[in-house]
Design a protein around this motif. Structure first.
Motif, PDB file in Angstrom:
ATOM      1  N   TRP A   1       0.753  -1.195  -0.148  1.00  9.08           N
ATOM      2  CA  TRP A   1      -0.114  -0.086  -0.032  1.00  9.08           C
ATOM      3  C   TRP A   1       0.920   1.149  -0.084  1.00  9.08           C
ATOM      4  O   TRP A   1       0.282   2.415   0.273  1.00  9.08           O
ATOM      5  CB  TRP A   1      -1.023   0.102   1.175  1.00  9.08           C
ATOM      6  N   SER A   2       2.065   1.108  -0.257  1.00 10.50           N
ATOM      7  CA  SER A   2       2.950   2.326  -0.405  1.00 10.50           C
ATOM      8  C   SER A   2       2.487   3.397  -1.512  1.00 10.50           C
ATOM      9  O   SER A   2       2.929   4.530  -1.346  1.00 10.50           O
ATOM     10  CB  SER A   2       4.562   1.817  -0.450  1.00 10.50           C
ATOM     11  N   THR A   3       2.055   3.049  -2.460  1.00 12.47           N
ATOM     12  CA  THR A   3       1.550   4.000  -3.457  1.00 12.47           C
ATOM     13  C   THR A   3       0.307   4.681  -3.352  1.00 12.47           C
ATOM     14  O   THR A   3      -0.085   5.301  -4.170  1.00 12.47           O
ATOM     15  CB  THR A   3       1.482   3.188  -4.771  1.00 12.47           C
ATOM     16  N   SER A   4      -0.430   4.289  -2.175  1.00  7.96           N
ATOM     17  CA  SER A   4      -1.564   4.873  -1.783  1.00  7.96           C
ATOM     18  C   SER A   4      -1.178   6.002  -0.892  1.00  7.96           C
ATOM     19  O   SER A   4      -0.187   6.318  -0.406  1.00  7.96           O
ATOM     20  CB  SER A   4      -2.675   3.823  -1.290  1.00  7.96           C
TER      21      SER A   4
ATOM     22  N   PHE B   1      -1.733   5.748   2.352  1.00  8.52           N
ATOM     23  CA  PHE B   1      -1.697   5.101   3.627  1.00  8.52           C
ATOM     24  C   PHE B   1      -0.070   5.419   3.970  1.00  8.52           C
ATOM     25  O   PHE B   1       0.288   5.236   5.194  1.00  8.52           O
ATOM     26  CB  PHE B   1      -1.939   3.529   3.557  1.00  8.52           C
ATOM     27  N   TRP B   2       0.460   5.410   3.197  1.00  4.94           N
ATOM     28  CA  TRP B   2       2.254   5.790   3.297  1.00  4.94           C
ATOM     29  C   TRP B   2       2.658   7.171   2.744  1.00  4.94           C
ATOM     30  O   TRP B   2       2.081   7.551   1.675  1.00  4.94           O
ATOM     31  CB  TRP B   2       3.112   4.622   2.814  1.00  4.94           C
ATOM     32  N   ARG B   3       3.697   7.717   3.081  1.00  2.00           N
ATOM     33  CA  ARG B   3       4.197   8.790   2.760  1.00  2.00           C
ATOM     34  C   ARG B   3       5.614   8.876   2.776  1.00  2.00           C
ATOM     35  O   ARG B   3       6.194   8.407   3.791  1.00  2.00           O
ATOM     36  CB  ARG B   3       3.596  10.265   3.275  1.00  2.00           C
ATOM     37  N   TYR B   4       6.218   9.430   1.937  1.00  2.00           N
ATOM     38  CA  TYR B   4       8.019   9.441   1.962  1.00  2.00           C
ATOM     39  C   TYR B   4       8.195  11.021   2.312  1.00  2.00           C
ATOM     40  O   TYR B   4       7.759  11.934   1.621  1.00  2.00           O
ATOM     41  CB  TYR B   4       8.546   9.014   0.595  1.00  2.00           C
TER      42      TYR B   4
ATOM     43  N   ARG C   1      20.366   8.663   6.559  1.00  2.00           N
ATOM     44  CA  ARG C   1      21.364   8.705   5.675  1.00  2.00           C
ATOM     45  C   ARG C   1      20.876   8.815   4.264  1.00  2.00           C
ATOM     46  O   ARG C   1      21.598   9.154   3.295  1.00  2.00           O
ATOM     47  CB  ARG C   1      22.240   7.473   5.867  1.00  2.00           C
ATOM     48  N   PHE C   2      19.653   8.512   3.943  1.00  2.00           N
ATOM     49  CA  PHE C   2      18.970   8.484   2.757  1.00  2.00           C
ATOM     50  C   PHE C   2      18.255   9.801   2.674  1.00  2.00           C
ATOM     51  O   PHE C   2      17.624  10.412   3.723  1.00  2.00           O
ATOM     52  CB  PHE C   2      18.016   7.319   2.720  1.00  2.00           C
ATOM     53  N   SER C   3      17.956  10.093   1.543  1.00  2.00           N
ATOM     54  CA  SER C   3      17.102  11.766   1.234  1.00  2.00           C
ATOM     55  C   SER C   3      15.488  11.374   1.714  1.00  2.00           C
ATOM     56  O   SER C   3      14.901  12.660   2.062  1.00  2.00           O
ATOM     57  CB  SER C   3      17.132  11.819  -0.388  1.00  2.00           C
ATOM     58  N   GLU C   4      15.106  10.079   1.880  1.00  2.00           N
ATOM     59  CA  GLU C   4      13.616  10.170   2.378  1.00  2.00           C
ATOM     60  C   GLU C   4      13.480   8.690   3.002  1.00  2.00           C
ATOM     61  O   GLU C   4      14.070   7.567   2.884  1.00  2.00           O
ATOM     62  CB  GLU C   4      12.707   9.947   1.260  1.00  2.00           C
ATOM     63  N   VAL C   5      12.633   8.776   3.813  1.00  2.00           N
ATOM     64  CA  VAL C   5      12.178   7.644   4.754  1.00  2.00           C
ATOM     65  C   VAL C   5      10.645   7.434   4.664  1.00  2.00           C
ATOM     66  O   VAL C   5      10.072   8.315   4.183  1.00  2.00           O
ATOM     67  CB  VAL C   5      12.467   7.695   6.310  1.00  2.00           C
ATOM     68  N   ALA C   6      10.285   6.388   5.154  1.00  2.00           N
ATOM     69  CA  ALA C   6       8.850   6.004   4.807  1.00  2.00           C
ATOM     70  C   ALA C   6       8.163   6.147   6.124  1.00  2.00           C
ATOM     71  O   ALA C   6       8.567   5.538   7.206  1.00  2.00           O
ATOM     72  CB  ALA C   6       8.677   4.558   4.100  1.00  2.00           C
ATOM     73  N   GLU C   7       7.104   6.912   6.220  1.00  2.00           N
ATOM     74  CA  GLU C   7       6.039   7.150   7.331  1.00  2.00           C
ATOM     75  C   GLU C   7       4.825   6.482   7.188  1.00  2.00           C
ATOM     76  O   GLU C   7       4.128   6.953   6.099  1.00  2.00           O
ATOM     77  CB  GLU C   7       6.117   8.728   7.605  1.00  2.00           C
ATOM     78  N   LEU C   8       4.497   5.762   7.994  1.00  2.00           N
ATOM     79  CA  LEU C   8       3.130   5.086   7.833  1.00  2.00           C
ATOM     80  C   LEU C   8       1.934   6.021   8.388  1.00  2.00           C
ATOM     81  O   LEU C   8       2.081   6.415   9.480  1.00  2.00           O
ATOM     82  CB  LEU C   8       2.989   3.930   8.723  1.00  2.00           C
ATOM     83  N   VAL C   9       1.082   6.317   7.495  1.00  2.00           N
ATOM     84  CA  VAL C   9      -0.020   7.095   7.943  1.00  2.00           C
ATOM     85  C   VAL C   9      -1.105   6.210   8.712  1.00  2.00           C
ATOM     86  O   VAL C   9      -1.474   6.459   9.749  1.00  2.00           O
ATOM     87  CB  VAL C   9      -0.796   7.900   6.775  1.00  2.00           C
ATOM     88  N   ALA C  10      -1.614   5.160   8.032  1.00  2.00           N
ATOM     89  CA  ALA C  10      -2.480   4.221   8.677  1.00  2.00           C
ATOM     90  C   ALA C  10      -2.811   3.211   7.711  1.00  2.00           C
ATOM     91  O   ALA C  10      -3.134   3.276   6.739  1.00  2.00           O
ATOM     92  CB  ALA C  10      -3.719   4.955   8.879  1.00  2.00           C
TER      93      ALA C  10
END
Length: 283
Positions: free
Chosen positions: A127-130, A132-135, A142-151
């Motif tokens: 569901w990362s493309t929806s 429910f997640w945001r980068y 160390r990376f330009s983006e991390v993944a944060e779980l919305v719900a």
């Protein structure tokens, strides 16, 4: 009375001492490349002559991976170093970002084995493309983006790495590197992890080999909880997902973290990536 050609005990002592130093330095120059980084650092304290060999490029290049030049050529930023010893510790202390910016590389300081971290955007997240997640950017990463779980109620994170990238005949462990935000929920329940060589095993058999973990262990003590999270030196949390022995030249390792049974709503998880590094010899 000392006759011509006689050598007193002081002269013999000096001669033996000189030969001993020469013998020691000669042995060290041959032996050191076949030891370890720790041994080389200790040997450098013996004498100035030994230090010269112990700090030489000939010795420290043996401690670097055979493909180190190819690896650092893929770095997104220049890798500057003054000697092979300097490069070794540079790669131990400061991971470099490779390729498209979603993979980092560093060396295990104790033995020089290769370590990698798969960044959040290199992982397969359900569901990362929806919505429910945001980068997002994180100054701690160390990376330009991390993944944060919305719900989500179905939490599934997967990663894969080629065995050819790793050091051979080496025991590795994989770790989920994460943090949990102040407004998080749903992580007091058990999740399951799996680390295995990809060999065609059916998904129906995976549950047998899975390990139960908690990102937030319950307050009550339980002897059944054997894997607990730890605070890393860089400020992130990590939890072991599993171990494997790398003896395959051509293959992949499959790494999974899932919570798809309880189906409670979960939010606030921040994922930096999956760290893959050798297990310490004493473990």
């Amino acid at each position: 009375m000392k006759l011509e050609g006689d050598v007193d005990s002081a002269d013999i002592s000096d001669l033996n001492s000189s030969h001993c130093v020469l013998l020691t330095e000669g042995c060290v120059s041959y032996v050191l490349p076949h030891t370890s980084p720790r041994d080389a650092c200790r040997a450098s304290l013996i004498s100035k002559g030994v230090r010269r060999f112990a700090n030489s490029d000939v010795v420290w290049e043996r401690f670097l991976p055979a493909d180190y030049e190819e690896i650092i050529s893929r770095s997104v930023s220049p890798v500057n170093y003054s000697s092979k010893k300097d490069l070794y510790f540079r790669l131990c202390d400061s991971p470099i970002i490779l390729d498209d910016g979603n993979l980092s590389f560093y060396l295990h300081k104790q033995n020089g084995k290769k370590c990698f971290m798969l960044g959040a955007k290199a992982l397969s997240v359900a569901w990362s493309t929806s919505v429910f997640w945001r980068y997002k950017y994180s100054p701690q990463s160390r990376f330009s983006e991390v993944a944060e779980l919305v719900a989500v109620c179905w939490l599934e994170i997967k990663g894969r790495i080629k065995t050819s990238m790793l050091s051979s005949t080496t025991r590795y462990a994989a770790y989920l590197v994460y943090d949990i935000g102040p407004l998080s929920c749903g992580f007091d329940f058990p999740a399951k992890t799996l680390v295995r060589h990809v060999d065609g095993t059916k998904d129906d058999d995976d549950d047998v080999a899975m390990t139960v973990v908690y990102l937030k262990p319950p307050n009550t003590h339980s002897e059944t909880i054997r894997v607990v999270p730890h605070k890393r030196a860089d400020g992130w949390m990590e939890i072991e997902l599993g171990k494997f022995y790398n003896d395959k030249i051509d293959g992949e390792v499959d790494i999974r973290f899932t919570e798809t049974c309880q189906l409670h709503w979960k939010s606030g998880l921040i994922v930096e990536g999956i760290d893959i590094r050798p297990i310490n010899e004493e473990e």
